[in-house]
Scaffold this active site. Structure first.
Site, PDB file in Angstrom:
ATOM      1  N   GLN A 176      -3.189   2.277  10.045  1.00 53.32           N
ATOM      2  CA  GLN A 176      -1.844   2.381   9.457  1.00 53.32           C
ATOM      3  C   GLN A 176      -0.904   3.143  10.385  1.00 53.32           C
ATOM      4  O   GLN A 176       0.300   2.901  10.419  1.00 53.32           O
ATOM      5  CB  GLN A 176      -1.891   3.088   8.101  1.00 53.32           C
ATOM      6  CG  GLN A 176      -2.481   2.270   6.966  1.00 53.32           C
ATOM      7  CD  GLN A 176      -3.964   2.544   6.767  1.00 53.32           C
ATOM      8  OE1 GLN A 176      -4.697   2.786   7.746  1.00 53.32           O
ATOM      9  NE2 GLN A 176      -4.448   2.486   5.523  1.00 53.32           N
TER      10      GLN A 176
ATOM     11  N   ARG B  26      -6.661   0.030  -7.545  1.00 55.25           N
ATOM     12  CA  ARG B  26      -7.136   1.032  -6.580  1.00 55.25           C
ATOM     13  C   ARG B  26      -7.215   2.358  -7.337  1.00 55.25           C
ATOM     14  O   ARG B  26      -6.291   2.702  -8.081  1.00 55.25           O
ATOM     15  CB  ARG B  26      -6.206   1.164  -5.360  1.00 55.25           C
ATOM     16  CG  ARG B  26      -6.257  -0.026  -4.407  1.00 55.25           C
ATOM     17  CD  ARG B  26      -5.443   0.217  -3.139  1.00 55.25           C
ATOM     18  NE  ARG B  26      -6.122   1.139  -2.223  1.00 55.25           N
ATOM     19  CZ  ARG B  26      -5.540   1.647  -1.139  1.00 55.25           C
ATOM     20  NH1 ARG B  26      -4.262   1.388  -0.893  1.00 55.25           N
ATOM     21  NH2 ARG B  26      -6.213   2.447  -0.330  1.00 55.25           N
TER      22      ARG B  26
ATOM     23  N   ARG C  46       0.842  -1.208   0.000  1.00 53.90           N
ATOM     24  CA  ARG C  46       0.000   0.000   0.000  1.00 53.90           C
ATOM     25  C   ARG C  46       0.870   1.249   0.000  1.00 53.90           C
ATOM     26  O   ARG C  46       2.086   1.164   0.047  1.00 53.90           O
ATOM     27  CB  ARG C  46      -0.869  -0.007   1.244  1.00 53.90           C
ATOM     28  CG  ARG C  46      -0.084  -0.342   2.543  1.00 53.90           C
ATOM     29  CD  ARG C  46      -0.728   0.164   3.797  1.00 53.90           C
ATOM     30  NE  ARG C  46      -0.670   1.601   3.840  1.00 53.90           N
ATOM     31  CZ  ARG C  46       0.397   2.299   4.192  1.00 53.90           C
ATOM     32  NH1 ARG C  46       1.527   1.683   4.516  1.00 53.90           N
ATOM     33  NH2 ARG C  46       0.356   3.612   4.208  1.00 53.90           N
ATOM     34  N   GLY C  47       0.207   2.390  -0.107  1.00 56.96           N
ATOM     35  CA  GLY C  47       0.927   3.665  -0.086  1.00 56.96           C
ATOM     36  C   GLY C  47       1.261   4.115  -1.493  1.00 56.96           C
ATOM     37  O   GLY C  47       1.886   3.366  -2.246  1.00 56.96           O
ATOM     38  N   ALA C  48       0.853   5.317  -1.847  1.00 56.47           N
ATOM     39  CA  ALA C  48       0.910   5.753  -3.241  1.00 56.47           C
ATOM     40  C   ALA C  48       2.246   5.494  -3.946  1.00 56.47           C
ATOM     41  O   ALA C  48       2.283   4.810  -4.976  1.00 56.47           O
ATOM     42  CB  ALA C  48       0.519   7.225  -3.323  1.00 56.47           C
TER      43      ALA C  48
ATOM     44  N   ASP D 112      -2.129  10.859  -1.914  1.00 56.27           N
ATOM     45  CA  ASP D 112      -2.386   9.784  -2.878  1.00 56.27           C
ATOM     46  C   ASP D 112      -2.646  10.318  -4.264  1.00 56.27           C
ATOM     47  O   ASP D 112      -2.451   9.608  -5.248  1.00 56.27           O
ATOM     48  CB  ASP D 112      -3.560   8.932  -2.387  1.00 56.27           C
ATOM     49  CG  ASP D 112      -3.142   8.107  -1.194  1.00 56.27           C
ATOM     50  OD1 ASP D 112      -3.072   8.662  -0.084  1.00 56.27           O
ATOM     51  OD2 ASP D 112      -2.838   6.900  -1.382  1.00 56.27           O
TER      52      ASP D 112
ATOM     53  N   ASN E 152      -5.827  12.430   0.410  1.00 54.13           N
ATOM     54  CA  ASN E 152      -4.986  11.683   1.325  1.00 54.13           C
ATOM     55  C   ASN E 152      -5.869  10.905   2.290  1.00 54.13           C
ATOM     56  O   ASN E 152      -7.103  11.068   2.310  1.00 54.13           O
ATOM     57  CB  ASN E 152      -4.032  12.617   2.078  1.00 54.13           C
ATOM     58  CG  ASN E 152      -2.902  11.849   2.754  1.00 54.13           C
ATOM     59  OD1 ASN E 152      -2.228  11.032   2.142  1.00 54.13           O
ATOM     60  ND2 ASN E 152      -2.735  12.082   4.051  1.00 54.13           N
ATOM     61  N   LYS E 153      -5.251  10.053   3.100  1.00 52.32           N
ATOM     62  CA  LYS E 153      -6.014   9.204   4.008  1.00 52.32           C
ATOM     63  C   LYS E 153      -7.102   9.972   4.736  1.00 52.32           C
ATOM     64  O   LYS E 153      -6.856  11.071   5.231  1.00 52.32           O
ATOM     65  CB  LYS E 153      -5.070   8.562   5.022  1.00 52.32           C
ATOM     66  CG  LYS E 153      -5.720   7.568   5.964  1.00 52.32           C
ATOM     67  CD  LYS E 153      -6.508   6.480   5.265  1.00 52.32           C
ATOM     68  CE  LYS E 153      -5.677   5.776   4.240  1.00 52.32           C
ATOM     69  NZ  LYS E 153      -6.450   4.971   3.278  1.00 52.32           N
TER      70      LYS E 153
HETATM   71  C1  LIG Z   1       2.794   8.685   0.975  1.00 50.90           C
HETATM   72  S1  LIG Z   1       1.787   7.472   0.346  1.00 50.90           S
HETATM   73  C2  LIG Z   1       1.022   6.982   1.766  1.00 50.90           C
HETATM   74  C3  LIG Z   1      -0.401   7.337   1.663  1.00 50.90           C
HETATM   75  O1  LIG Z   1      -1.107   6.154   1.284  1.00 50.90           O
HETATM   76  C4  LIG Z   1      -1.983   5.840   2.329  1.00 50.90           C
HETATM   77  O2  LIG Z   1      -3.141   5.241   1.882  1.00 50.90           O
HETATM   78  P1  LIG Z   1      -3.279   3.618   1.943  1.00 50.90           P
HETATM   79  O3  LIG Z   1      -2.717   3.185   3.256  1.00 50.90           O
HETATM   80  O4  LIG Z   1      -4.773   3.411   1.807  1.00 50.90           O
HETATM   81  O5  LIG Z   1      -2.507   3.101   0.758  1.00 50.90           O
HETATM   82  C5  LIG Z   1      -2.278   7.171   2.973  1.00 50.90           C
HETATM   83  O6  LIG Z   1      -3.176   7.938   2.212  1.00 50.90           O
HETATM   84  C6  LIG Z   1      -0.916   7.778   2.982  1.00 50.90           C
HETATM   85  O7  LIG Z   1      -0.852   9.149   3.133  1.00 50.90           O
END
Ligand SMILES: CSC[C@H]1O[C@H](OP(=O)(O)O)[C@H](O)[C@@H]1O
Length: 385
Positions: free
Chosen positions: A213, A98, A64-66, A254, A264-265
């Site tokens: 997270q 996604r 995960r994570g952009a 993201d 973002n989250k």
């Molecule tokens: C800097 S990318 C991390 C970014 O991704 C996370 O989302 P997810 O855990 O759903 O992939 C979150 O938005 C973070 O800021």
């Protein structure tokens, strides 16, 4: 197909563990993922031998994570090319895995286009085209690591300009460290650089419901780094601001629209409102590959809606958060409806700055963001799929 291999949860081994790597065992190339759903209790590696397994890992947040999704998408297309799967079909599947993190489509398009060009040039020589695809995926990975290091430098310089001297009490949301990057991450990389310089007094870690997270992954990374950190419920952040305990907010992104709106989250937007009310810097840290100049504003960003059970159930290990199996303990009445957007949108006027590997835009304007991206895209422009 994905096989699972448990590893000892050895702190020393952890420091060497990468969230994603390409391996070429005798039986054929694979993508090895550190299963982030199982952290921090267990280090379990997923070995993906095909694209459907990688798509499932992306959709269940094993990876995960952009920025790392961009790297994963890139290697996913390379895996298809090297293993002789349909590359175009693989690219479509991966890009749709996604919807919000634009890096995923970017990494997929980079390698898909490299493969297409090699096919045209090589007249159907599959091996040459596969080699070109893998080389491009490795370039995407390397460039993200390089971007992470430069974002850390720009972020520290910005904080020193905004808040001269002393140490900083930083509040962060979700997870933006090495687990989301080819390098040390985005916002968390800035916190890590501050820590390394003895300038991080405290890292306030939002737990980040519902998949935690923050409490699971940022706390895990902060502990490994030896940071002074404190986990808090998302709803407790306001009282920290009111008590004057926060010097700056650092978050990732993201997708960043052309006007500077940031997806973002979920929970990031309320932090931006709190920061504005309490006159605290709110800084977004993201590589230029997260900027989507094709999205004009926040209304153009598709916000991923995730399954309701992630809200109404508490995951039961080893099926940790994001497992997507619904194997949790219900906390709401069975059948309860849930609203579970994965992200929210913060408008540019609530931000102090956006930090990319090419520098800082502050105040956040469309022109300033475009200029920052133009500087970064001389070699590898944003490609959409
Ligand atoms: C800097 S990318 C991390 C970014 O991704 C996370 O989302 P997810 O855990 O759903 O992939 C979150 O938005 C973070 O800021």
């Amino acid at each position: 197909m994905a096989d699972q291999y448990a590893r000892p949860s050895d702190a020393a081994a952890l420091s060497a563990v990468s969230p994603l790597r390409w391996e070429e065992p005798p039986e054929g190339p694979v993508i090895v993922l550190l299963d982030q759903r199982r952290l921090p209790a267990e280090e379990v590696e997923l070995v993906c031998t095909d694209v459907p397994a990688l798509v499932d890992a992306i959709q269940t947040l094993a990876v995960r994570g952009a920025p790392l999704l961009g790297v994963a998408g890139a290697y996913g297309v390379a895996l298809a090319a090297v293993r002789g799967f349909d590359v175009e079909e693989a690219a479509e599947m991966l890009a749709r895995a996604r919807p919000t993190a634009v890096n995923l489509a970017y990494g997929v398009a980079r390698v898909r286009d490299a493969h297409r060009a090699a096919v045209r040039k090589g007249g159907g020589d599959g091996r040459a085209a596969a080699a070109a695809a893998l080389a491009e995926a490795r370039a995407v990975h390397r460039e993200d690591a390089e971007a992470s290091a430069r974002m850390a430098e720009h972020g520290v310089a910005l904080l020193e300009e905004l808040l001269p001297g002393g140490g900083y009490r930083i509040l962060t949301h979700c997870n933006t460290g090495a687990l989301v990057s080819g390098g040390q991450g985005t916002a968390f990389a800035v916190a890590g650089a501050l820590h390394g310089a003895g300038r991080l007094r405290r890292l306030w870690v939002d737990e980040t419901r519902p998949l935690l997270q923050g409490a699971r992954l940022t706390a895990y990374e902060a502990a490994r780094a030896g940071m002074a950190y404190t986990v808090l419920t998302d709803s407790a952040a306001g009282s920290l601001f009111a008590a004057g305990e926060v010097d700056a907010v650092l978050v990732g992104a993201d997708r960043i629209a052309a006007d500077g709106s940031v997806a973002n989250k979920v929970g990031s937007y309320p932090l931006a409102v709190l920061a504005r009310y309490h006159h605290i810097p709110f800084v977004v840290v993201a590589p230029s590959t997260t900027v989507d100049l094709g999205s004009e504003g926040g209304a153009d960003i598709e916000v991923e809606q995730r399954p309701g059970h992630e809200v109404t159930e508490i995951p039961v290990p080893p099926q940790a958060a994001g497992a997507g199996t619904g194997a949790g303990v219900p906390v709401a009445p069975l059948g309860a409806q849930a609203y579970n957007p994965a992200f929210d949108i913060t408008p540019p006027e609530l931000m102090t700055a956006i930090v990319t590997e090419n520098g800082v835009v502050s105040p956040v304007t469309k022109a300033g963001l475009a200029e920052l991206c133009d500087r970064s895209r001389s070699g590898n422009g944003m490609m959409s799929i």
